[in-house]
Design an enzyme around this catalytic site. Structure first.
Site, PDB file in Angstrom:
ATOM      1  CG  HIS A   1      -6.526  -8.918   4.252  1.00 48.25           C
ATOM      2  ND1 HIS A   1      -6.842 -10.212   3.914  1.00 48.25           N
ATOM      3  CD2 HIS A   1      -5.726  -8.466   3.264  1.00 48.25           C
ATOM      4  CE1 HIS A   1      -6.231 -10.525   2.779  1.00 48.25           C
ATOM      5  NE2 HIS A   1      -5.553  -9.484   2.374  1.00 48.25           N
TER       6      HIS A   1
ATOM      7  CG  ASP B   1      -8.747 -12.700   5.122  1.00 42.56           C
ATOM      8  OD1 ASP B   1      -8.973 -11.483   5.126  1.00 42.56           O
ATOM      9  OD2 ASP B   1      -8.063 -13.266   4.239  1.00 42.56           O
TER      10      ASP B   1
HETATM   11  N1  UDP Z   1      -4.780   3.835   4.123  1.00 39.64           N
HETATM   12  C1  UDP Z   1      -4.894   5.076   4.712  1.00 39.64           C
HETATM   13  N2  UDP Z   1      -3.806   5.908   4.670  1.00 39.64           N
HETATM   14  C2  UDP Z   1      -2.647   5.574   4.066  1.00 39.64           C
HETATM   15  C3  UDP Z   1      -2.541   4.296   3.461  1.00 39.64           C
HETATM   16  C4  UDP Z   1      -3.630   3.457   3.499  1.00 39.64           C
HETATM   17  O1  UDP Z   1      -5.933   5.438   5.264  1.00 39.64           O
HETATM   18  O2  UDP Z   1      -1.731   6.391   4.059  1.00 39.64           O
HETATM   19  C5  UDP Z   1      -5.942   2.931   4.159  1.00 39.64           C
HETATM   20  C6  UDP Z   1      -6.711   3.055   2.851  1.00 39.64           C
HETATM   21  O3  UDP Z   1      -7.685   4.073   2.955  1.00 39.64           O
HETATM   22  C7  UDP Z   1      -7.297   1.659   2.702  1.00 39.64           C
HETATM   23  C8  UDP Z   1      -6.265   0.752   3.359  1.00 39.64           C
HETATM   24  O4  UDP Z   1      -5.507   1.578   4.242  1.00 39.64           O
HETATM   25  O5  UDP Z   1      -8.519   1.567   3.383  1.00 39.64           O
HETATM   26  C9  UDP Z   1      -5.337   0.112   2.352  1.00 39.64           C
HETATM   27  O6  UDP Z   1      -5.990  -0.936   1.737  1.00 39.64           O
HETATM   28  P1  UDP Z   1      -5.708  -1.364   0.240  1.00 39.64           P
HETATM   29  O7  UDP Z   1      -6.550  -2.569  -0.040  1.00 39.64           O
HETATM   30  O8  UDP Z   1      -5.918  -0.239  -0.682  1.00 39.64           O
HETATM   31  O9  UDP Z   1      -4.164  -1.705   0.199  1.00 39.64           O
HETATM   32  P2  UDP Z   1      -3.192  -2.605   1.112  1.00 39.64           P
HETATM   33  O10 UDP Z   1      -2.766  -1.758   2.248  1.00 39.64           O
HETATM   34  O11 UDP Z   1      -3.965  -3.831   1.543  1.00 39.64           O
HETATM   35  O12 UDP Z   1      -2.077  -2.918   0.177  1.00 39.64           O
END
Ligand code: UDP
Length: 464
Positions: free
Chosen positions: A17, A116
């Site tokens: 988010h 949000d």
């Molecule tokens: N992310 C990252 N490295 C990791 C895991 C996640 O940079 O090892 C970043 C990813 O690039 C994305 C965000 O964290 O921008 C994760 O958002 P997403 O909506 O895919 O999943 P959530 O974490 O909300 O389940």
């Protein structure tokens, strides 16, 4: 002329988010001349959050921060389902955010407020203070279609979704198995249900909805949302928080440099996803048996409803796995620089939890996916990615959601060398080009962002 002043309250609920809104903040300030106040709460911060704020603070853009008092929770609240927990947090945070907005308005009029989708409670505050309130959706236009359609979906379907074995029709989306709808709507007696329905109904009160998508990616959903247009919708994505001034020295990028083009499968489950211990074992063995190269981000393991982060990777992996795969695999603990990994020429596929940011990052770099959803709207995303956009392939799961090692092996091979994988790669390439065009001058995202910027600054700024 005085710069228009925006106040923004991001939801600190994992990085999914937070990151896209941080990128939007940068764009609004850099390209549209906004002065921005970010209202910050340290509630449920991830370890990466302070670094992102620091990068915004040192960006030389007109962005300042104001922090609300820390919101405490008792143990019961901490263990609640996330939608309920967020909604309860918002009830406590609301008066503090109102105080901040009121004091901001008295010094520098606020032209609009953005928050949000899970913070619709704050629309009471913006109405009271006569500030236009906008909702930022870090997810897809399809999710917005689902959200605005939810009250009707519930009144048309009397069977609880958790007991349903039918698909539901939602305008703009392919048919979705009822059990793939988000968890909070599955059981009507659950108080998460009440909160989700409330957010769904209240988002119509906003002055507009900013969505992290681009029009060409979700044509059907965007068309549904604009006919008949109930409220302004701005597809302002893909929003990917990057920091070109800070080159990533991560060792995994150096490792990727040594691998052949398109040879590596990236495996990651977002900022919150964790697997059961047995599932980690089957994933490991399936990856090993596939024979493909892989880069895997492992965040710990889950047992029951609780998850624990591990500090020693070998505790999580099957015995001997690291030694047997050391020539073609790398397992990282907790976090990888995902965008640089996806943009690396050696990355040829992405086994993903289908979080929307991960999806957009994969699309923007043309990397086809294997869909392994875990929670939130990820199962809906899987249907959209596999059936409608056709950039991902599915994994066969057991009835309890478990993915067996044989299925991992089959899916990895299919993605990396099979016909389905080739089709998904081809479609990804088309969308990657469209994403690039959307972000160019005159492109759909640039136009939507310019329209949003006009609306966010034009509304009369009235002091309370
Ligand atoms: N992310 C990252 N490295 C990791 C895991 C996640 O940079 O090892 C970043 C990813 O690039 C994305 C965000 O964290 O921008 C994760 O958002 P997403 O909506 O895919 O999943 P959530 O974490 O909300 O389940």
């Amino acid at each position: 002329m005085e710069k228009p002043h925006l106040a923004i309250f991001p939801l600190s609920r994992g990085m999914g988010h937070f990151l896209p809104l941080a990128e939007f903040v940068k764009r609004l300030s850099k390209f549209h001349g906004f002065s921005i106040t970010l209202i910050i709460s340290r509630w449920v911060w991830t370890s990466q959050q302070p670094a992102v704020l620091e990068r915004l603070a040192s960006s030389a853009l007109d962005i300042r921060f104001t922090e609300i008092p820390y919101i405490t929770e008792d143990e019961d609240e901490q263990n609640m389902e996330l939608t309920i927990r967020i909604s309860k947090f918002m009830l406590k945070a609301k008066p503090h955010i109102e105080d901040v907005l009121q004091s901001l308005c008295s010094s520098l009029p606020v032209s609009a407020f953005i928050t949000d989708l899970f913070c619709t409670e704050l629309l009471d505050v913006t109405t009271k203070l006569k500030i236009p309130g906008y909702i930022f959706v870090p997810s897809s236009a399809s999710f917005v279609c689902f959200t605005v359609h939810l009250p009707k979906l519930i009144s048309d379907n009397k069977v609880p979704f958790k007991d349903a074995d039918f698909e539901v029709e939602i305008p703009g989306l392919p048919p979705i198995p009822a059990r793939d709808l988000i968890n909070p709507v599955q059981d009507r007696s659950d108080s998460a249900f009440k909160w989700i329905v409330q957010h769904a109904s209240r988002c119509r009160e906003a002055s507009g909805i900013l969505i992290n998508t681009f029009a060409e990616l979700e044509e059907e959903a965007m068309e549904t949302l604009s006919t008949p247009a109930t409220l302004p919708i701005y597809p302002v994505g893909p929003l990917m928080f990057t920091d070109s001034d800070a080159p990533d020295e991560s060792s995994c990028l150096k490792w990727l440099d040594e691998q052949p083009p398109l040879s590596v499968l990236f495996v990651a489950f977002g900022s919150k996803g964790v697997l059961l211990r047995e599932q980690i074992t089957d994933l490991a063995i399936g990856l090993e048996a596939s024979g493909y190269r892989f880069l895997w981000v492992l965040r710990g393991h889950k047992s029951g409803d609780s998850s624990s982060l591990e500090t020693d990777i070998s505790q999580l992996l099957p015995e001997g796995f690291e030694i047997r795969t050391r020539d073609r695999g790398l397992v990282l603990l907790n976090w990888a620089p995902q965008i640089p990994v996806l943009s690396h020429p050696s990355t040829g596929g992405f086994l993903s939890h289908c979080g929307w940011n991960s999806t957009l990052e994969s699309v923007s770099h043309g990397v086809p996916m294997i869909a392994w959803p875990l929670f939130a709207e990820q199962k809906m995303n899987r249907v959209i990615l596999v059936k409608q956009i056709q950039v991902a392939i599915s994994l066969r799961t057991e009835s309890n959601g478990f993915v067996r090692r044989e299925e991992v092996q089959i899916a990895v091979r299919e993605l990396m060398e099979g016909q389905e994988g080739r089709k998904a790669r081809k479609k990804m390439k088309v969308l990657k080009d469209k994403a690039k065009i959307a972000l160019m001058e005159g492109g759909s995202t640039m136009k939507a962002t310019a329209n949003a910027a006009t609306d966010l600054s034009q509304k009369p700024s009235l002091t309370p």
